[in-house]
Design a protein around this motif. Sequence first.
Motif, PDB file in Angstrom:
ATOM      1  N   THR A 159       0.796  -1.232   0.000  1.00 52.63           N
ATOM      2  CA  THR A 159       0.000   0.000   0.000  1.00 52.63           C
ATOM      3  C   THR A 159       0.830   1.285   0.000  1.00 52.63           C
ATOM      4  N   MET A 160       1.908   1.309   0.760  1.00 51.48           N
ATOM      5  CA  MET A 160       2.682   2.547   0.863  1.00 51.48           C
ATOM      6  C   MET A 160       4.185   2.363   0.710  1.00 51.48           C
ATOM      7  N   GLY A 161       4.618   1.098   0.608  1.00 51.26           N
ATOM      8  CA  GLY A 161       6.042   0.835   0.499  1.00 51.26           C
ATOM      9  C   GLY A 161       6.715   0.967   1.854  1.00 51.26           C
ATOM     10  N   ILE A 162       7.652   0.079   2.131  1.00 46.67           N
ATOM     11  CA  ILE A 162       8.313   0.124   3.433  1.00 46.67           C
ATOM     12  C   ILE A 162       9.801   0.433   3.338  1.00 46.67           C
ATOM     13  N   ARG A 163      10.328   0.388   2.121  1.00 50.43           N
ATOM     14  CA  ARG A 163      11.765   0.590   1.971  1.00 50.43           C
ATOM     15  C   ARG A 163      12.058   1.901   1.247  1.00 50.43           C
ATOM     16  N   VAL A 164      13.075   2.608   1.722  1.00 50.63           N
ATOM     17  CA  VAL A 164      13.487   3.849   1.071  1.00 50.63           C
ATOM     18  C   VAL A 164      14.135   3.527  -0.272  1.00 50.63           C
ATOM     19  N   SER A 165      14.268   4.512  -1.099  1.00 49.45           N
ATOM     20  CA  SER A 165      14.893   4.306  -2.411  1.00 49.45           C
ATOM     21  C   SER A 165      16.378   4.007  -2.243  1.00 49.45           C
ATOM     22  N   GLU A 166      16.960   3.421  -3.280  1.00 49.62           N
ATOM     23  CA  GLU A 166      18.386   3.102  -3.243  1.00 49.62           C
ATOM     24  C   GLU A 166      19.228   4.353  -3.026  1.00 49.62           C
ATOM     25  N   GLU A 167      18.845   5.429  -3.681  1.00 48.89           N
ATOM     26  CA  GLU A 167      19.583   6.692  -3.537  1.00 48.89           C
ATOM     27  C   GLU A 167      19.509   7.215  -2.097  1.00 48.89           C
ATOM     28  N   ASP A 168      18.313   7.150  -1.532  1.00 50.84           N
ATOM     29  CA  ASP A 168      18.138   7.625  -0.152  1.00 50.84           C
ATOM     30  C   ASP A 168      18.915   6.766   0.844  1.00 50.84           C
ATOM     31  N   GLU A 169      18.924   5.465   0.608  1.00 45.43           N
ATOM     32  CA  GLU A 169      19.652   4.570   1.514  1.00 45.43           C
ATOM     33  C   GLU A 169      21.147   4.853   1.470  1.00 45.43           C
ATOM     34  N   ILE A 170      21.669   5.079   0.281  1.00 46.40           N
ATOM     35  CA  ILE A 170      23.102   5.368   0.145  1.00 46.40           C
ATOM     36  C   ILE A 170      23.442   6.718   0.779  1.00 46.40           C
ATOM     37  N   THR A 171      22.570   7.690   0.583  1.00 41.73           N
ATOM     38  CA  THR A 171      22.796   9.019   1.165  1.00 41.73           C
ATOM     39  C   THR A 171      22.701   8.981   2.685  1.00 41.73           C
ATOM     40  N   GLY A 172      21.759   8.199   3.186  1.00 39.09           N
ATOM     41  CA  GLY A 172      21.533   8.108   4.625  1.00 39.09           C
ATOM     42  C   GLY A 172      20.165   8.632   5.001  1.00 39.09           C
ATOM     43  N   LEU A 173      19.509   7.962   5.941  1.00 36.63           N
ATOM     44  CA  LEU A 173      18.141   8.319   6.296  1.00 36.63           C
ATOM     45  C   LEU A 173      18.054   9.617   7.082  1.00 36.63           C
ATOM     46  N   ASP A 174      19.131   9.993   7.751  1.00 34.66           N
ATOM     47  CA  ASP A 174      19.081  11.248   8.498  1.00 34.66           C
ATOM     48  C   ASP A 174      18.798  12.423   7.574  1.00 34.66           C
ATOM     49  N   THR A 175      19.442  12.435   6.440  1.00 37.56           N
ATOM     50  CA  THR A 175      19.265  13.526   5.482  1.00 37.56           C
ATOM     51  C   THR A 175      17.963  13.393   4.712  1.00 37.56           C
ATOM     52  N   ASP A 189      29.319  17.806  12.121  1.00 39.76           N
ATOM     53  CA  ASP A 189      30.704  18.272  12.060  1.00 39.76           C
ATOM     54  C   ASP A 189      31.698  17.222  11.603  1.00 39.76           C
ATOM     55  N   PHE A 190      31.177  16.010  11.347  1.00 35.40           N
ATOM     56  CA  PHE A 190      32.066  14.921  10.933  1.00 35.40           C
ATOM     57  C   PHE A 190      31.640  14.421   9.560  1.00 35.40           C
ATOM     58  N   SER A 191      32.528  13.762   8.906  1.00 38.97           N
ATOM     59  CA  SER A 191      32.209  13.204   7.583  1.00 38.97           C
ATOM     60  C   SER A 191      31.206  12.073   7.735  1.00 38.97           C
ATOM     61  N   LYS A 192      30.449  11.830   6.707  1.00 41.41           N
ATOM     62  CA  LYS A 192      29.443  10.771   6.729  1.00 41.41           C
ATOM     63  C   LYS A 192      30.107   9.417   6.693  1.00 41.41           C
ATOM     64  N   GLY A 193      29.471   8.415   7.421  1.00 38.32           N
ATOM     65  CA  GLY A 193      30.025   7.074   7.442  1.00 38.32           C
ATOM     66  C   GLY A 193      29.088   6.078   6.856  1.00 38.32           C
TER      67      GLY A 193
END
Length: 448
Positions: A418-434, A444-448
């Motif tokens: 109905t609504m999808g449960i997984r974020v897109s591949e691009e979003d997952e690589i970027t990170g869910l915080d953003t 203040d630190f680089s992304k991990g």
Amino acid sequence: MTHFKTLASAAALIALPSLAFAQDEVATVAADEFVWIMNSLLFLVGGFLVFFMAAGFAMLEGGLVRSKNASTQMTKNVALFSIAAIMYWLVGYNLMYPLGDWAIEGYLSGLFPSVAVMEAMGITLADADDASYASTGSDYIFQLMFCAATASIVSGALAERIKLWPFLIFSAILTGLIYPLTASWTWGGGWLMSGDTPFNDFAGSTIVHACGAAAALAGAIVLGPRIGKYKDGRVVPMPGSNLPMATLGMFILWLGWFGFNGGSQLAMGSVGDIADVSRIFANTNMAAAAGAVAALILTQVLYKKVDLTMVLNGALAGLVSITAEPLAPSLGLALLIGAVGGVIVVFAVPMLDKFKIDDVVGAIPVHGFAGIWGTIAVLFTGSYDGDATVGAQLLGIIAIIGATFVLSLIVWFILKATMGIRVSEEDEITGLDTTELGMEAYPDFSKG
């Protein structure tokens, strides 16, 4: 004058039995009030200790996920607890216990025992604040904390690739319907407690922990692994962002477990009850220590280096293992039970990876496999309700885990469709915080 004194003395003698009876009645009332107060206090103290476990789950998960997903884990843990508090009040508590306020006559009420059965079991009645057992509010708040813990277990396993809102919707269903339903079969006096050989699970190795693990397993299967976790037949390590924070989370959980298991004594109004709570504390602590040491030694032997994440989960597995029966064992037996839990985790985590089931924090081995072991271990320790049987223990494990897994699987598939449960591949690589929150945990630190 002498005659008057004689009459007064006679009247006093006649009144003495009545006075003594009144004093006995006052003493009885005072004793009942003392028991009520002490039992309520146990629930309240145990409840806020178990509540602090929410902070433990948040710190553990926040430390074991990558930095680009840490804020999302914090958000999920705050939100799931808040949702659980509302759903357990709205539906769950009265579904878990047969109080008549929610059950539908002819449809749901028949699944549950009568109030008389509850009274016979010594379970608090939420419609009787003046019951001799404990206050309604203290019982409710204590039971709520157990309910919220089930959703916290799911949160860590599905981290780093699940959408926020579908997860929160699932948490609402889990805490409002699924967990209360399966828990009603035991702590609500339901069918698993009927007969001469009831299912024994003192504080919820299966009822709470394996239930949460079953829901997490269903979600992990439907959701799939993180991108890049399994590549060319090998497992790619994805180290957590903050192991000191994860360690703090483990210690907070260890502390909270004294309330989890100790509060499940459900009584503190006598010398015997206090002695039992003390014994529960000692066994709980011993099992956690043994689980940690077992994982410490085993990872050194297997990998030639100690794995901190395994040691953390070893301690938690020891805690889950002793939860099914923290009162009956000796300290030596508690040590053995906890150590086996630690060993289980070390072998179960890579086993899940072989099946490509991606559990970010090791929640399924810790709460599921160790929970099953702890529930079976009751057969070796005896139990608070008498001797446990193989049939009753296996039936309870299969029923609770099976029902939770199937119901959760259905809910996950519906949410996916109905609504999808997984974020897109691009979003997952970027990170869910953003992508999900628009903010970072460590800007203040680089992304991990």
